[in-house]
Design a protein around this motif. Structure first.
Motif, PDB file in Angstrom:
ATOM      1  N   ILE A 118       0.715  -1.372   0.079  1.00 49.58           N
ATOM      2  CA  ILE A 118      -0.222  -0.213  -0.047  1.00 49.58           C
ATOM      3  C   ILE A 118       0.806   1.369   0.372  1.00 49.58           C
ATOM      4  O   ILE A 118       1.076   1.880  -0.551  1.00 49.58           O
ATOM      5  CB  ILE A 118      -0.872   0.080   1.413  1.00 49.58           C
ATOM      6  CG1 ILE A 118      -1.894  -1.008   1.247  1.00 49.58           C
ATOM      7  CG2 ILE A 118      -1.888   1.538   1.499  1.00 49.58           C
ATOM      8  CD1 ILE A 118      -2.458  -1.294   2.422  1.00 49.58           C
ATOM      9  N   LEU A 125       1.948   2.477  -2.985  1.00 45.52           N
ATOM     10  CA  LEU A 125       1.793   2.458  -4.241  1.00 45.52           C
ATOM     11  C   LEU A 125       0.690   4.205  -3.940  1.00 45.52           C
ATOM     12  O   LEU A 125       1.588   5.407  -4.923  1.00 45.52           O
ATOM     13  CB  LEU A 125      -0.219   1.942  -3.962  1.00 45.52           C
ATOM     14  CG  LEU A 125      -0.417   0.599  -4.573  1.00 45.52           C
ATOM     15  CD1 LEU A 125      -1.589  -0.198  -4.775  1.00 45.52           C
ATOM     16  CD2 LEU A 125      -0.079   1.110  -6.149  1.00 45.52           C
ATOM     17  N   THR A 161       3.831   5.950  -5.656  1.00 49.01           N
ATOM     18  CA  THR A 161       4.297   6.102  -6.447  1.00 49.01           C
ATOM     19  C   THR A 161       3.190   7.267  -7.101  1.00 49.01           C
ATOM     20  O   THR A 161       3.599   8.429  -7.992  1.00 49.01           O
ATOM     21  CB  THR A 161       3.157   5.264  -7.405  1.00 49.01           C
ATOM     22  OG1 THR A 161       1.695   5.457  -7.207  1.00 49.01           O
ATOM     23  CG2 THR A 161       3.714   4.225  -7.521  1.00 49.01           C
ATOM     24  N   ASP A 162       2.872   8.277  -6.431  1.00 49.18           N
ATOM     25  CA  ASP A 162       2.537   9.808  -6.693  1.00 49.18           C
ATOM     26  C   ASP A 162       2.122  10.663  -5.205  1.00 49.18           C
ATOM     27  O   ASP A 162       1.271  11.123  -4.744  1.00 49.18           O
ATOM     28  CB  ASP A 162       0.712   9.290  -6.289  1.00 49.18           C
ATOM     29  CG  ASP A 162      -0.366  10.720  -6.984  1.00 49.18           C
ATOM     30  OD1 ASP A 162       0.763  12.091  -7.665  1.00 49.18           O
ATOM     31  OD2 ASP A 162      -1.614  11.272  -6.639  1.00 49.18           O
ATOM     32  N   TYR A 198       6.727   0.718 -10.221  1.00 51.42           N
ATOM     33  CA  TYR A 198       5.581   0.813 -10.975  1.00 51.42           C
ATOM     34  C   TYR A 198       6.391   1.781 -11.520  1.00 51.42           C
ATOM     35  O   TYR A 198       7.085   2.662 -11.601  1.00 51.42           O
ATOM     36  CB  TYR A 198       4.580   1.158 -10.378  1.00 51.42           C
ATOM     37  CG  TYR A 198       3.207   0.719  -9.877  1.00 51.42           C
ATOM     38  CD1 TYR A 198       2.873  -0.704 -10.112  1.00 51.42           C
ATOM     39  CD2 TYR A 198       3.931   0.635  -8.250  1.00 51.42           C
ATOM     40  CE1 TYR A 198       1.592  -1.148  -9.561  1.00 51.42           C
ATOM     41  CE2 TYR A 198       2.590   0.052  -7.638  1.00 51.42           C
ATOM     42  CZ  TYR A 198       2.019  -1.426  -7.960  1.00 51.42           C
ATOM     43  OH  TYR A 198       1.046  -2.021  -7.500  1.00 51.42           O
ATOM     44  N   PRO A 199       5.716   1.278 -12.978  1.00 50.81           N
ATOM     45  CA  PRO A 199       6.558   2.515 -14.172  1.00 50.81           C
ATOM     46  C   PRO A 199       5.187   3.904 -13.625  1.00 50.81           C
ATOM     47  O   PRO A 199       4.959   4.043 -12.825  1.00 50.81           O
ATOM     48  CB  PRO A 199       6.309   1.974 -15.949  1.00 50.81           C
ATOM     49  CG  PRO A 199       4.751   1.205 -15.367  1.00 50.81           C
ATOM     50  CD  PRO A 199       4.761   0.413 -13.690  1.00 50.81           C
ATOM     51  N   ASP A 200       6.069   4.510 -15.039  1.00 55.42           N
ATOM     52  CA  ASP A 200       5.898   6.339 -14.811  1.00 55.42           C
ATOM     53  C   ASP A 200       4.832   6.332 -14.696  1.00 55.42           C
ATOM     54  O   ASP A 200       4.022   6.092 -16.055  1.00 55.42           O
ATOM     55  CB  ASP A 200       6.672   7.266 -14.785  1.00 55.42           C
ATOM     56  CG  ASP A 200       7.938   7.462 -13.659  1.00 55.42           C
ATOM     57  OD1 ASP A 200       7.961   7.152 -13.240  1.00 55.42           O
ATOM     58  OD2 ASP A 200       8.679   8.448 -15.197  1.00 55.42           O
ATOM     59  N   GLY A 201       3.142   7.078 -14.139  1.00 57.91           N
ATOM     60  CA  GLY A 201       2.083   8.023 -14.416  1.00 57.91           C
ATOM     61  C   GLY A 201       0.915   8.601 -13.767  1.00 57.91           C
ATOM     62  O   GLY A 201       2.280   8.935 -13.532  1.00 57.91           O
ATOM     63  N   LYS A 202       0.092   8.802 -14.216  1.00 51.36           N
ATOM     64  CA  LYS A 202      -0.626   9.940 -13.718  1.00 51.36           C
ATOM     65  C   LYS A 202      -0.125  10.062 -12.255  1.00 51.36           C
ATOM     66  O   LYS A 202       0.238   9.437 -11.533  1.00 51.36           O
ATOM     67  CB  LYS A 202      -1.265   9.648 -13.582  1.00 51.36           C
ATOM     68  CG  LYS A 202      -2.805   9.517 -14.919  1.00 51.36           C
ATOM     69  CD  LYS A 202      -4.516  10.442 -14.616  1.00 51.36           C
ATOM     70  CE  LYS A 202      -5.187   9.400 -14.334  1.00 51.36           C
ATOM     71  NZ  LYS A 202      -6.643   9.312 -13.811  1.00 51.36           N
ATOM     72  N   ASN A 203       0.072  11.076 -11.751  1.00 47.27           N
ATOM     73  CA  ASN A 203       0.632  11.671 -11.041  1.00 47.27           C
ATOM     74  C   ASN A 203      -0.389  13.019 -10.017  1.00 47.27           C
ATOM     75  O   ASN A 203      -0.841  14.167 -11.589  1.00 47.27           O
ATOM     76  CB  ASN A 203       1.367  11.550 -10.304  1.00 47.27           C
ATOM     77  CG  ASN A 203       2.286  12.150 -11.485  1.00 47.27           C
ATOM     78  OD1 ASN A 203       2.036  13.244 -11.425  1.00 47.27           O
ATOM     79  ND2 ASN A 203       3.225  12.280 -12.116  1.00 47.27           N
ATOM     80  N   ILE A 237      -2.329  12.883   0.750  1.00 47.56           N
ATOM     81  CA  ILE A 237      -2.228  10.914   0.598  1.00 47.56           C
ATOM     82  C   ILE A 237      -3.725  10.901   0.831  1.00 47.56           C
ATOM     83  O   ILE A 237      -4.056  10.048   0.566  1.00 47.56           O
ATOM     84  CB  ILE A 237      -0.952  10.907   0.932  1.00 47.56           C
ATOM     85  CG1 ILE A 237      -1.844  10.978   2.883  1.00 47.56           C
ATOM     86  CG2 ILE A 237      -0.165  10.552   1.481  1.00 47.56           C
ATOM     87  CD1 ILE A 237      -1.276  10.145   4.054  1.00 47.56           C
ATOM     88  N   ASN A 238      -4.595  11.866   0.461  1.00 40.55           N
ATOM     89  CA  ASN A 238      -6.302  11.756   0.377  1.00 40.55           C
ATOM     90  C   ASN A 238      -6.675  10.981   1.722  1.00 40.55           C
ATOM     91  O   ASN A 238      -7.192   9.989   1.086  1.00 40.55           O
ATOM     92  CB  ASN A 238      -6.137  11.067  -0.964  1.00 40.55           C
ATOM     93  CG  ASN A 238      -6.458  11.696  -2.513  1.00 40.55           C
ATOM     94  OD1 ASN A 238      -5.652  12.502  -2.490  1.00 40.55           O
ATOM     95  ND2 ASN A 238      -7.358  12.105  -2.918  1.00 40.55           N
ATOM     96  N   PHE A 269      -9.034   7.522  -8.142  1.00 41.47           N
ATOM     97  CA  PHE A 269      -7.464   8.755  -9.168  1.00 41.47           C
ATOM     98  C   PHE A 269      -7.747  10.538  -8.443  1.00 41.47           C
ATOM     99  O   PHE A 269      -6.679  10.641  -7.866  1.00 41.47           O
ATOM    100  CB  PHE A 269      -6.990   7.728 -10.012  1.00 41.47           C
ATOM    101  CG  PHE A 269      -5.108   8.617  -9.711  1.00 41.47           C
ATOM    102  CD1 PHE A 269      -4.296   7.501  -9.062  1.00 41.47           C
ATOM    103  CD2 PHE A 269      -4.248   9.557 -10.231  1.00 41.47           C
ATOM    104  CE1 PHE A 269      -3.086   7.832  -9.233  1.00 41.47           C
ATOM    105  CE2 PHE A 269      -3.770   9.925 -10.351  1.00 41.47           C
ATOM    106  CZ  PHE A 269      -2.330   9.121  -9.455  1.00 41.47           C
TER     107      PHE A 269
END
Lengths: 227, 472
Positions: A93, A96, A99-100, A130-135, A156-157, A181
C-alpha cells in the motif's frame, strides 16, 4: 477477567465496544500497528488500510485481513499484528502511495516529523516498482492566506483535514471532490484558502499527516522555520 | 453505448448531431442487441439507429425485443395474476403476524441476488430488532454490472412483484418508506415504476393505516446519476443523502444505522421481487426449488453473442451447459470465455462450463462468482490483454477514491497493462501478484476487492496468451 481476545497468541481483556486498533494499542503498545488516515480525535474512516491485521477464529486458523481502526474486537478472536501477509500488504500500500508523492523528504517542511515518512520507514520500502504514471506532483502551493498554506502535491487523500474541519470544528470548509485517482481536497467551492470560508482554526494542519496543509505560525517542522 | 458497436454508432450519430452533442453514457441495459444509445431521455438499440430521423422528430419508439424464457419452476418470468388478484397476497399478509411472515422467509432460504448472497431473512430480522420510529426499505436498482439487465426486466415487466416485495419487507421490519433507487440510464424503468406506484395509491394500497391495518407505507423513486459505485450499498445510502457517494465503514451496518442513520434494509430488485411468491406459497415451496444452500430460481442475462440473447429464469443448480445450449441456443460464434456475474465476477473459460451449475456454491467452489448471473461473452479472437486493460480502466474510473488500494491500485494496474499492450514494456509478474493481493485483501469494498478475481482467472486459464506481456 471479562471478555477476552488474543493478540499474537497472548490473552488480553477487551473493553466494551473498542476497536481492534485501540485494543492492540492499549495492551502491547502504540507503534505496533501503523496508521495513516486514523487520528485520535476523529471517527474511524477506513481509507488507508495500513492498519490491517489478520483476524482468525481459531489459533493459526484461516485469517481475514481487517482494518483494525474500524473493526470491533470480537471476543475469543485471534489477532495477528505482523503476519507475513499483513507486512506485505502494508508495504505494497505504501509503495502505491509513493507512486504519487514527491519524495523530496530532505527539503520538506515536515522532514523527520511526517507520519508517511515514519510508516514508510517502518514497513521497509526500498523501491517503487511501478512505471511512471499519472500523478499530482505539479499541484501548485496555495500561499494566499496569512495563516494557512497548502501543497497538495504532498496530499495522500487520507481525508483527515476534511474530517477535522467537519468533526472537530463543524466548519465543513474542506471537502473531497472528484472521483477515484482524481479525487482532491477542495476549500469551499474550490477556492484558495483566502477566498474560502476558512476560519483559520488550524485543525486541518494539525490533522494532516504530511505537509499538505500547514500552519504558518505552528509549523510541524522539527526546527521552526523562519517566517 | 455498448463497447464493440460504439464507433459505427458514433459515425451515424455524427451525421445528425454535432460533435459536442454526442457524449458518452454508461450501460443502458441493452446487452442483448448492442448499438445502444440515448436521445433526450429515451433509450434505443439494435437497428433503431437507422431510424434516427424519425427519432429526432419523436415519431419513433424503440423496436427493442429480447427473448424471455424459463425452465424448471419459474417464479418471476411466468405469467402473474392480474392486479386485483395479485394483491390478494398483500391483503393476506396484512392479516398475518409479521413474525409469521418472517418465519416463512427464513424457511425459504432466500439469499440476496445482488452479488453477495446474504440471507434476506437475517437482514430483515436484524432491522426489525432495532427500535426506531423511522425505518427504510431501499431497493438497489442501480443495476450497473455490464451484461446485466435482469433488474430492468423485473422493473419494466414485473413492477408489482418488486413493489409488493418492498411493501412486505416494510411490514416485516416496521419500515414505512420504500425508496426505489433506479439508475438514470433506465428512464423506462423509472416511468413504469412511478406509474405502478400511482396505481397502488389509486387502489389505497399505500399511505396511512393501509386497508384498515396499522401498517403505513409509501414509496419514493430516486433517479440515480450514473456512478457504478452507487450500487455499493453504503455509497448508495450516501448518495441518497445527497452526499458524495463514498463507501462507509461497516459496522455500523445499514440495518443498524443506514439512511439518515435510521435502520435500513438495502436489497436488490430480484431478491425483493421473490417475496410475493414466498408469502403466497410459503417458504418451503420456495426452498423446494433449487439446491439446499441456493434456493429458488435465478434470472440470467445472456448477451448478444448467444443465438437467443435474453432474460432467462432457471432453478438454482441447473447445469450451466443446459442454460447455454437449451436457453441461449448456444454461441453465435466461437467464444473463449464468459464473464459471469458482472465486472467483479469470474472469467469462466469455456473448458469449465461442464463443471458449473447455476448456484452460489458451485461457482465459489470452482473459483468463480455467481454474482448477478449476467453473462458477457469474450469472442475467440478478442485479445484478453485488451479485456484486462478494460477491467482495470473500468475500476479506475468507477473507484470512489476513498480507500488507498482501489484509488491508486486500479489506476497503476491500468497504466501497467496499457503500457505492456502498447509498447515493448514487459510487466513484472511478482508486482502484478502483489497488486492483486493488495486490492483483494486491502480494499474497503467489493469494487477494489473484486477486481482481482477475473484477472486471476485470466492469468490462470489464459496463461499462454498473456505470457508475452510479462518479463520472462
Amino acid at each position: 477477567m471479562g471478555k477476552t481476545a488474543f493478540i499474537n497468541d497472548q490473552l488480553f481483556e477487551i473493553k466494551d465496544g473498542e476497536t481492534i486498533l485501540s485494543f492492540v494499542r492499549r495492551h502491547i503498545g502504540k507503534d505496533i500497528v501503523p496508521t495513516l488516515c486514523d487520528a485520535p480525535n476523529l471517527d474511524p474512516f477506513g481509507a488507508c488500510r495500513v492498519c490491517s491485521v489478520d483476524v482468525a477464529l481459531v489459533k493459526d486458523g484461516p485469517a481475514k485481513a481487517q482494518a483494525s481502526c474500524h473493526t470491533p474486537v470480537m471476543a475469543g478472536s485471534f489477532i495477528y499484528t505482523d503476519s507475513e501477509r499483513i507486512k506485505r500488504l502494508r508495504k505494497n500500500i505504501i509503495e502505491l502511495v509513493l507512486t504519487d508523492h514527491p519524495l523530496d523528504c530532505l527539503t520538506c517542511e515536515v522532514n523527520n516529523n511526517c507520519e508517511l515518512q515514519t510508516v514508510a520507514a517502518n514497513v521497509g520500502i526500498r523501491d517503487v516498482r511501478y512505471p511512471d504514471g499519472k500523478n499530482h506532483l505539479d499541484k501548485k502551493k496555495d500561499l494566499s492566506h496569512p495563516y494557512m498554506t497548502s501543497d497538495f502535491s504532498k496530499c495522500i487523500n487520507c481525508g483527515r483535514c476534511v474530517r477535522a474541519c467537519d468533526e472537530v470544528q463543524g466548519e465543513m470548509v474542506l471537502s473531497m471532490a472528484g472521483r477515484g485517482f482524481d479525487s482532491y481536497i477542495v476549500k469551499s467551492y474550490n477556492d484558495t484558502f483566502s477566498e474560502s470560508d476558512c476560519v483559520s482554526c488550524g485543525a486541518c494542519a494539525q490533522a494532516c499527516p504530511t505537509s499538505a496543509i500547514s500552519d504558518v505560525f505552528e509549523s510541524k517542522s522539527v526546527v521552526a522555520d523562519k517566517k | 453505448m455498448t463497447a464493440g458497436t460504439q464507433d459505427e454508432l458514433k459515425t451515424k450519430l455524427r451525421k445528425k448531431f454535432s460533435a459536442h452533442e454526442v457524449g458518452e453514457m454508461c450501460c443502458l441495459g441493452r446487452c442483448h442487441e448492442n448499438a445502444a444509445f440515448h436521445v433526450n431521455g429515451t433509450n434505443y438499440s439494435g437497428t433503431d439507429i437507422d431510424s434516427i430521423d424519425s427519432i429526432c422528430k419523436k415519431e419513433y419508439s424503440t423496436a427493442e425485443k429480447y427473448n424471455v424464457g424459463n425452465m424448471g419452476s419459474p417464479i418471476l418470468t411466468n405469467t402473474h395474476a392480474p392486479f386485483d388478484d395479485y394483491y390478494k397476497i398483500f391483503v393476506k399478509v396484512l392479516q398475518t403476524d409479521p413474525l409469521q411472515c418472517l418465519a416463512e422467509l427464513k424457511d425459504s432460504g432466500l439469499r440476496g441476488r445482488g452479488g453477495a448472497g446474504f440471507s434476506l431473512a437475517f437482514k430483515l430480522e436484524s432491522c426489525r430488532n432495532v427500535e426506531d420510529d423511522m425505518k427504510f426499505i431501499v431497493c438497489n436498482a442501480d443495476e450497473g454490472d455490464p451484461g446485466a439487465y435482469s433488474d430492468r426486466y423485473v422493473m419494466e415487466q414485473r413492477p408489482h412483484a418488486l413493489l409488493m416485495g418492498m411493501m412486505i419487507a416494510g411490514y416485516i421490519t416496521g419500515a414505512s418508506v420504500g425508496v426505489v433507487y433506479i439508475r438514470g440510464e433506465y428512464p423506462e424503468s423509472v416511468k413504469i415504476i412511478s406509474d405502478a406506484i400511482a396505481k397502488l395509491h389509486a387502489h389505497n394500497f399505500l399511505g396511512k393505516n393501509i386497508l384498515g391495518s396499522n401498517f403505513n407505507f409509501d414509496f419514493k423513486v430516486i433517479k440515480a446519476q450514473g456512478a457504478y459505485i452507487c450500487g455499493e450499498e453504503t455509497a448508495l445510502l450516501s448518495s441518497l443523502e445527497g452526499q458524495r457517494p463514498e463507501v462507509r465503514v461497516r459496522p455500523p451496518y445499514p440495518t443498524q444505522k443506514g439512511l439518515f442513520n435510521k435502520p435500513t434494509v438495502v436489497n436488490n430488485v430480484e431478491t425483493l421481487a421473490n417475496l410475493p411468491f414466498i408469502m403466497r406459497n410459503g417458504g418451503k415451496a420456495y426452498s423446494s426449488i433449487g439446491t439446499p444452500k441456493s434456493t429458488g430460481t435465478k434470472l440470467i442475462s445472456l448477451d448478444g453473442h448467444f443465438n437467443k440473447p435474453g432474460i432467462y429464469e432457471a432453478d438454482m443448480g441447473t447445469p450451466l451447459r443446459v442454460i447455454i445450449d437449451k436457453l441461449g441456443g448456444g454461441f453465435k460464434h466461437p467464444v473463449k470465455a464468459m464473464h459471469i456475474g458482472g465486472p467483479l465476477g469470474g472469467l469462466v473459460p469455456v473448458s469449465k462450463i461442464d463443471d458449473l451449475t447455476l448456484d452460489f456454491d458451485s461457482f465459489a467452489k470452482e473459483g468463480f462468482l455467481l454474482g448477478h448471473a449476467s453473462v458477457v461473452c469474450i469472442p475467440e479472437d478478442y485479445p484478453l490483454i485488451d479485456y484486462l486493460e478494460h477491467l482495470f480502466r473500468f475500476t479506475a474510473h468507477e473507484s470512489c477514491g476513498k480507500c488507498f488500494p482501489c484509488r491508486l491500485g486500479s489506476t497503476r494496474g491500468y497504466e501497467m497493462i496499457d503500457k505492456a499492450r502498447t509498447s515493448d514494456y514487459k510487466m513484472d509478474r511478482e508486482l502484478m501478484d502483489d497488486l492483486l493481493e493488495t486490492l483483494e485483501t486491502g480494499s474497503l469494498c467489493a469494487l477494489g476487492g473484486g477486481l482481482p478475481l477475473p484477472v486471476k482467472n485470466a492469468l490462470k486459464y489464459f496463461d499462454a496468451e498473456l505470457a508475452p506481456y510479462f518479463k520472462k
